[in-house]
Design an enzyme around this catalytic site. Structure first.
Site, mmCIF file in Angstrom:
data_model
loop_
_atom_site.group_PDB
_atom_site.id
_atom_site.type_symbol
_atom_site.label_atom_id
_atom_site.label_comp_id
_atom_site.label_asym_id
_atom_site.label_seq_id
_atom_site.Cartn_x
_atom_site.Cartn_y
_atom_site.Cartn_z
ATOM 1 C CE LYS A 195 -3.524 2.487 2.570
ATOM 2 N NZ LYS A 195 -4.666 2.360 3.477
ATOM 3 N NE ARG A 205 -5.779 9.613 3.519
ATOM 4 C CZ ARG A 205 -4.481 9.794 3.239
ATOM 5 N NH1 ARG A 205 -3.992 11.030 3.125
ATOM 6 N NH2 ARG A 205 -3.673 8.751 3.092
ATOM 7 C CE LYS A 222 -3.535 8.190 6.656
ATOM 8 N NZ LYS A 222 -4.654 7.249 6.671
ATOM 9 C CD GLU A 238 5.841 -3.672 3.668
ATOM 10 O OE1 GLU A 238 5.157 -4.503 4.276
ATOM 11 O OE2 GLU A 238 6.305 -2.650 4.208
ATOM 12 C CE LYS A 253 -6.089 2.025 -0.497
ATOM 13 N NZ LYS A 253 -6.482 2.117 0.878
HETATM 14 C C1 PBG Z 1 -7.642 3.303 5.820
HETATM 15 C C2 PBG Z 1 -7.858 3.211 4.354
HETATM 16 C C3 PBG Z 1 -7.649 4.177 3.370
HETATM 17 C C4 PBG Z 1 -8.136 3.666 2.177
HETATM 18 C C5 PBG Z 1 -8.595 2.366 2.452
HETATM 19 N N1 PBG Z 1 -8.396 2.106 3.798
HETATM 20 C C6 PBG Z 1 -7.122 5.562 3.476
HETATM 21 C C7 PBG Z 1 -5.742 5.772 3.885
HETATM 22 O O1 PBG Z 1 -4.940 4.850 4.035
HETATM 23 O O2 PBG Z 1 -5.406 6.933 4.126
HETATM 24 C C8 PBG Z 1 -8.191 4.374 0.856
HETATM 25 C C9 PBG Z 1 -9.233 3.893 -0.098
HETATM 26 C C10 PBG Z 1 -9.549 4.819 -1.218
HETATM 27 O O3 PBG Z 1 -8.941 5.885 -1.412
HETATM 28 O O4 PBG Z 1 -10.461 4.482 -1.978
HETATM 29 N N2 PBG Z 1 -6.364 3.014 6.265
#
Ligand code: PBG
Length: 328
Positions: A195, A205, A222, A238, A253
């Site tokens: 990710k 968000r 992040k 990972e 992702k």
């Molecule tokens: C939570 C999470 C996120 C997404 C999925 N789970 C946001 C992030 O990591 O900040 C993003 C999904 C999307 O943008 O469609 N950790």
């Protein structure tokens, strides 16, 4: 004289469909579902046109509609009330929390629906981070303890698969260990293993009102836990570690910008590979289509086909319903 004429296999619709290497079906999809507290609520998410947050009652209706369309897996996210947020994930492990009630509400109306749940602290964090914040850093191991409890609580509420999206080190091991210890042998783990720290999560968000706040030393993007978009080999590292720790399904992702990673991961592992086509990818196409600059359906199908061709076994996508309507 030309002996090899590649265009022969492109002359008619029938021959083209016969030699097509990749296809898209309803069974390819995991549908993200956003849940809010309340009754009779169906709120459109401003940066995600035609995508909604549902209160539990209308979520149940939505679940039945998805099932009737042949969409059999959902991935749940909850929008947590501000006053319930803290820095410890207290609400995340509340047995009566919104997530826990949402899982049960789905199983009540549609027991065969595959229920996956997001496991991460950001919607529950007053700082908008996926982990506990202390001394100017995200606390890895303390976060893992809460994530494992959170996953256990989802399993106890009836989740089929928990999906840790936080990117802490070692969390798959901690989650798997606790699930085994507590007898949840058949609760699966879909790990967000590669990710990236992506700017494409913006609309998501907005949907959960979970954007990180300004903190000294801790980047809002992040980057101290999610991966650097510049890195490729690291995705394999990972992913292999998460499989070693007990992940049943691994994930890359976002989608479109990371198709090289999808192919690398698919070639490197023997477990199913999921791809998350994220909120920003959805928003971009909706916006361009609204302006009349792109053909929505054609671009949507091309993008999803490309994600599958790159190696995805399954796709978490906000377009799932649009696709099923189009192809049926
Ligand atoms: C939570 C999470 C996120 C997404 C999925 N789970 C946001 C992030 O990591 O900040 C993003 C999904 C999307 O943008 O469609 N950790």
């Amino acid at each position: 004289m030309i002996l090899r004429r590649n265009r022969r296999l492109r002359t008619t619709q029938a021959i083209r469909s016969l030699v097509r290497e990749t296809s898209i079906a309803p069974t390819d999809f995991i549908v993200p579902v956003f849940v809010v507290e309340g009754q009779g609520i169906k709120q459109e998410i401003p940066s995600m046109p035609n995508y909604y947050r549902y209160s539990l009652d209308l979520m149940q209706k939505e679940i039945l509609e998805l099932w009737s369309m042949g969409l059999k897996s959902v991935l749940l996210f909850v929008k947590v009330a501000e006053h319930l947020k803290d820095n410890k994930g207290t609400e995340a492990i509340n047995p009566q929390g919104l997530m826990q009630r949402a899982i049960k509400a789905i199983k009540d109306v549609c027991p065969d629906m595959l229920v996956m749940t997001d496991v991460a602290l950001d919607p529950y964090s007053k700082y908008g981070h996926d982990g506990i914040v202390a001394h100017g850093v995200i606390q890895n191991d303390a976060t893992n303890n809460v994530l494992a409890e959170m996953a256990l609580s989802h399993a106890a509420s009836g989740a089929d698969i928990v999906a840790p999206s936080d990117m802490m080190d070692g969390r798959i091991f901690d989650i798997r260990s606790l699930l085994e210890q507590e007898g949840f042998h058949n609760t699966g783990i879909m790990s967000y293993s590669a990710k990236y720290a992506s700017a494409f999560y913006g609309p998501f968000r907005d949907a959960l009102q979970s954007a990180p706040v300004d903190l000294k030393n801790i980047p809002k993007d992040k980057q101290t836990y999610q991966m650097d978009p510049a890195n490729r080999k690291e995705a394999i590292k990972e992913t292999l570690m998460d499989i070693e720790e007990g992940a049943d399904i691994v994930m890359v992702k976002p989608g479109l910008c990371y198709l090289d990673i999808v192919r690398d991961v698919r070639d490197a592992v023997n477990v199913p590979v999921a791809v998350y086509q994220v909120s920003g990818e959805y928003a971009m196409l909706k916006a361009a289509a609204e302006k009349g600059w792109l053909d929505h359906d054609a671009v949507m199908m091309e993008q999803l086909l490309s994600i599958k061709r790159a190696g995805a076994h399954m796709i978490a996508s906000y377009f799932a319903k649009d696709v099923v309507r189009l192809i049926s």
